[in-house]
Design a protein around this motif. Sequence first.
Motif, PDB file in Angstrom:
ATOM      1  N   GLU A  74       7.527  -3.693  21.066  1.00 19.54           N
ATOM      2  CA  GLU A  74       8.216  -5.323  21.219  1.00 19.54           C
ATOM      3  C   GLU A  74       7.053  -6.068  20.584  1.00 19.54           C
ATOM      4  O   GLU A  74       7.438  -7.413  20.491  1.00 19.54           O
ATOM      5  CB  GLU A  74       8.303  -5.649  22.434  1.00 19.54           C
ATOM      6  N   ASN A  75       5.783  -5.663  20.569  1.00 18.69           N
ATOM      7  CA  ASN A  75       4.575  -6.458  20.042  1.00 18.69           C
ATOM      8  C   ASN A  75       4.761  -6.250  18.578  1.00 18.69           C
ATOM      9  O   ASN A  75       4.477  -5.182  17.988  1.00 18.69           O
ATOM     10  CB  ASN A  75       3.364  -5.854  20.686  1.00 18.69           C
ATOM     11  N   GLU A  76       5.003  -7.422  17.820  1.00 21.74           N
ATOM     12  CA  GLU A  76       4.871  -7.466  16.255  1.00 21.74           C
ATOM     13  C   GLU A  76       3.756  -6.668  15.619  1.00 21.74           C
ATOM     14  O   GLU A  76       3.792  -5.862  15.017  1.00 21.74           O
ATOM     15  CB  GLU A  76       5.264  -8.648  15.784  1.00 21.74           C
ATOM     16  N   PRO A  77       2.553  -6.973  16.086  1.00 21.41           N
ATOM     17  CA  PRO A  77       1.388  -6.717  15.374  1.00 21.41           C
ATOM     18  C   PRO A  77       1.086  -5.173  15.495  1.00 21.41           C
ATOM     19  O   PRO A  77       0.276  -4.459  14.948  1.00 21.41           O
ATOM     20  CB  PRO A  77       0.355  -7.430  16.011  1.00 21.41           C
ATOM     21  N   THR A  78       1.973  -4.469  16.359  1.00 22.57           N
ATOM     22  CA  THR A  78       1.612  -3.044  16.800  1.00 22.57           C
ATOM     23  C   THR A  78       1.894  -2.246  15.206  1.00 22.57           C
ATOM     24  O   THR A  78       1.502  -1.147  14.668  1.00 22.57           O
ATOM     25  CB  THR A  78       2.803  -2.347  17.781  1.00 22.57           C
ATOM     26  N   PHE A  79       2.833  -3.017  14.463  1.00 26.41           N
ATOM     27  CA  PHE A  79       3.262  -2.324  13.210  1.00 26.41           C
ATOM     28  C   PHE A  79       2.173  -2.483  12.057  1.00 26.41           C
ATOM     29  O   PHE A  79       2.394  -2.160  10.771  1.00 26.41           O
ATOM     30  CB  PHE A  79       4.850  -2.916  12.768  1.00 26.41           C
ATOM     31  N   ALA A  80       1.109  -3.532  12.275  1.00 27.78           N
ATOM     32  CA  ALA A  80       0.252  -3.801  11.422  1.00 27.78           C
ATOM     33  C   ALA A  80      -0.985  -2.720  11.284  1.00 27.78           C
ATOM     34  O   ALA A  80      -1.905  -2.550  10.721  1.00 27.78           O
ATOM     35  CB  ALA A  80      -0.240  -5.015  11.484  1.00 27.78           C
ATOM     36  N   LEU A  81      -0.881  -2.168  12.704  1.00 29.68           N
ATOM     37  CA  LEU A  81      -1.977  -1.145  12.899  1.00 29.68           C
ATOM     38  C   LEU A  81      -1.702   0.144  11.977  1.00 29.68           C
ATOM     39  O   LEU A  81      -0.620   0.637  11.771  1.00 29.68           O
ATOM     40  CB  LEU A  81      -1.939  -0.525  14.265  1.00 29.68           C
ATOM     41  N   GLN A  82      -3.069   0.758  11.686  1.00 32.66           N
ATOM     42  CA  GLN A  82      -3.109   1.682  10.784  1.00 32.66           C
ATOM     43  C   GLN A  82      -2.417   3.152  11.636  1.00 32.66           C
ATOM     44  O   GLN A  82      -3.031   3.308  12.647  1.00 32.66           O
ATOM     45  CB  GLN A  82      -4.437   1.942  10.143  1.00 32.66           C
ATOM     46  N   PRO A  83      -1.604   4.050  10.875  1.00 36.33           N
ATOM     47  CA  PRO A  83      -1.203   5.239  11.376  1.00 36.33           C
ATOM     48  C   PRO A  83      -2.344   6.013  11.289  1.00 36.33           C
ATOM     49  O   PRO A  83      -2.878   6.224  10.118  1.00 36.33           O
ATOM     50  CB  PRO A  83      -0.111   5.592  10.698  1.00 36.33           C
ATOM     51  N   PRO A  84      -2.741   6.939  12.251  1.00 36.31           N
ATOM     52  CA  PRO A  84      -3.896   7.831  11.725  1.00 36.31           C
ATOM     53  C   PRO A  84      -3.817   8.677  10.606  1.00 36.31           C
ATOM     54  O   PRO A  84      -4.638   9.041  10.004  1.00 36.31           O
ATOM     55  CB  PRO A  84      -4.095   8.728  13.352  1.00 36.31           C
ATOM     56  N   LYS A  85      -2.349   9.234  10.658  1.00 38.34           N
ATOM     57  CA  LYS A  85      -2.335  10.275   9.590  1.00 38.34           C
ATOM     58  C   LYS A  85      -2.756   9.886   8.190  1.00 38.34           C
ATOM     59  O   LYS A  85      -3.203  10.735   7.120  1.00 38.34           O
ATOM     60  CB  LYS A  85      -0.933  10.604   9.402  1.00 38.34           C
ATOM     61  N   ILE A  86      -2.551   8.581   8.004  1.00 37.99           N
ATOM     62  CA  ILE A  86      -3.032   8.000   6.500  1.00 37.99           C
ATOM     63  C   ILE A  86      -4.482   8.155   6.502  1.00 37.99           C
ATOM     64  O   ILE A  86      -5.013   8.364   5.326  1.00 37.99           O
ATOM     65  CB  ILE A  86      -2.668   6.401   6.369  1.00 37.99           C
ATOM     66  N   ALA A  87      -5.167   7.865   7.472  1.00 37.92           N
ATOM     67  CA  ALA A  87      -6.721   7.706   7.445  1.00 37.92           C
ATOM     68  C   ALA A  87      -7.374   9.296   7.542  1.00 37.92           C
ATOM     69  O   ALA A  87      -8.174   9.672   7.043  1.00 37.92           O
ATOM     70  CB  ALA A  87      -7.129   7.179   8.856  1.00 37.92           C
ATOM     71  N   TYR A  88      -6.433  10.283   8.047  1.00 37.24           N
ATOM     72  CA  TYR A  88      -6.974  11.472   8.211  1.00 37.24           C
ATOM     73  C   TYR A  88      -6.727  12.291   6.854  1.00 37.24           C
ATOM     74  O   TYR A  88      -7.285  13.531   6.849  1.00 37.24           O
ATOM     75  CB  TYR A  88      -6.450  12.502   9.406  1.00 37.24           C
ATOM     76  N   LYS A  89      -6.061  11.695   5.896  1.00 38.63           N
ATOM     77  CA  LYS A  89      -5.736  12.562   4.642  1.00 38.63           C
ATOM     78  C   LYS A  89      -7.123  12.956   4.139  1.00 38.63           C
ATOM     79  O   LYS A  89      -8.031  12.457   3.669  1.00 38.63           O
ATOM     80  CB  LYS A  89      -5.119  11.600   3.591  1.00 38.63           C
ATOM     81  N   GLY A  90      -7.119  14.477   3.632  1.00 35.24           N
ATOM     82  CA  GLY A  90      -8.384  14.752   3.214  1.00 35.24           C
ATOM     83  C   GLY A  90      -9.531  15.411   3.983  1.00 35.24           C
ATOM     84  O   GLY A  90     -10.665  16.127   3.516  1.00 35.24           O
ATOM     85  N   LEU A  91      -9.618  14.981   5.282  1.00 36.82           N
ATOM     86  CA  LEU A  91     -10.434  15.342   6.066  1.00 36.82           C
ATOM     87  C   LEU A  91     -10.170  16.940   6.894  1.00 36.82           C
ATOM     88  O   LEU A  91      -9.081  17.137   6.960  1.00 36.82           O
ATOM     89  CB  LEU A  91     -10.559  14.392   7.402  1.00 36.82           C
ATOM     90  N   PRO A  92     -11.368  17.717   7.254  1.00 35.53           N
ATOM     91  CA  PRO A  92     -11.155  18.927   7.567  1.00 35.53           C
ATOM     92  C   PRO A  92     -10.439  19.020   8.821  1.00 35.53           C
ATOM     93  O   PRO A  92     -10.783  18.037   9.898  1.00 35.53           O
ATOM     94  CB  PRO A  92     -12.612  19.481   7.803  1.00 35.53           C
ATOM     95  N   THR A  93      -9.453  19.742   9.147  1.00 32.23           N
ATOM     96  CA  THR A  93      -8.695  19.773  10.383  1.00 32.23           C
ATOM     97  C   THR A  93      -9.511  20.873  11.307  1.00 32.23           C
ATOM     98  O   THR A  93     -10.151  21.721  11.356  1.00 32.23           O
ATOM     99  CB  THR A  93      -7.316  20.178  10.207  1.00 32.23           C
TER     100      THR A  93
END
Lengths: 233, 151
Positions: free
Chosen positions: A82-101
């Motif tokens: 219900e909080n509009e800015p929630t959708f402005a937050l970065q999804p972790p998967k985008i940030a994790y691209k290329g990092l060792p798992t």
Amino acid sequence: MKTVIKSFTIAISAAVLLPVSAIAFEASPLSLAATKPVSSAEVTGSVPAKISVSNANVFNRLLKKIEDPNAAPADDGIHDIENEPTFALQPPKIAYKGLPTSEYGNHIDWVKALDDGLLDPRYDRVDPSIEPFVMDLDIVRPVKASVPDVVFPHKPHTQWLHCSNCHPKIFIPQRLANQINMSAIILGQKCGVCHGKVSFPPTTKSCKKCHSKPKPSDWTPPLSDATVKNPWR
Amino acid sequence: MKAKTERTAMWKFTLFGVLAWMGVLVAPEPAQAEYADVVMNNYADAAGMRPVVFPHWYHRIRFRCKVCHADLGFKFKAGGNKITMAKIIDGKFCGACHNGEVSWSVENCGLCHSGIPGTPTHISGSTVQRLVAPAYKILDKKKTVQDGYNK
């Protein structure tokens, strides 16, 4: 009187007959199992469900698996959609691209990412040029149980943290002064202040990350008191 | 006759499918929040704001633990820092960076205050939370059983 005797004989005959029928009943599925080849799907899959059978008989009743460990904020169950800015937050998967798992925690091997130069987080709030004070000292901690002994590496810890984060409050910088056990760690004491909350958690898959020094080949587990004093031994 | 039994079997399957689907909908979903996300709700709910969700992962990509936990004085305890907006606008805690200089400023309320109202202060995915049975003494055992523990 006659009826009493009659019912008594019925009861006795039932008592004799019932176990026999029970054995016969138990034996039949066994013989079936012996003749019928069991497919792997039947072993690993869920119990074939029929409405007449209690639905409590499921596989892995107490196993909780997280389906998507790196869900986007809007799907993660703690952010309010219900909080509009929630959708402005970065999804972790985008940030994790290329990092060792890894297989636990964020499913990212943060220490390896730092070692490989994939990340360069600041050591100072504003000055990116300040280098961390890294100390390379391994501490070996013997373990009473049969699991390998613990090797604590200062290096990856000092790459992220400052000495004052752990010493002297969490770990007294003195030999034999720190009694540590897994229960305390799981409940968030000692190593558990971070491990299990932020850094990699204690799970079956991560035991060997800390318990990494094999016991000497002649090592045998010490017998418990109850075994030594066991009167039936 | 055979067709009839097949039809009843079909019915049973359909009914079971519907029931199973309903069960999935009703059953509490396991928390899928990112490991180490901190929900802070010491005062937020009472002040009519959504609780704060702090993403550890986002910050650890940019800063080492030392910056917040040694320099800025954040204790290693969810909710243990008693952070208030008054402290933040004085440049303490989050306000050390979230001041429009190092990072975006505090007028973006909803970026932090983004949690579902009523969510208690906790750190998501922690070992204690994920235990199948609590390793500590439950204060109200009856209530916990009612809430669905050990179904």
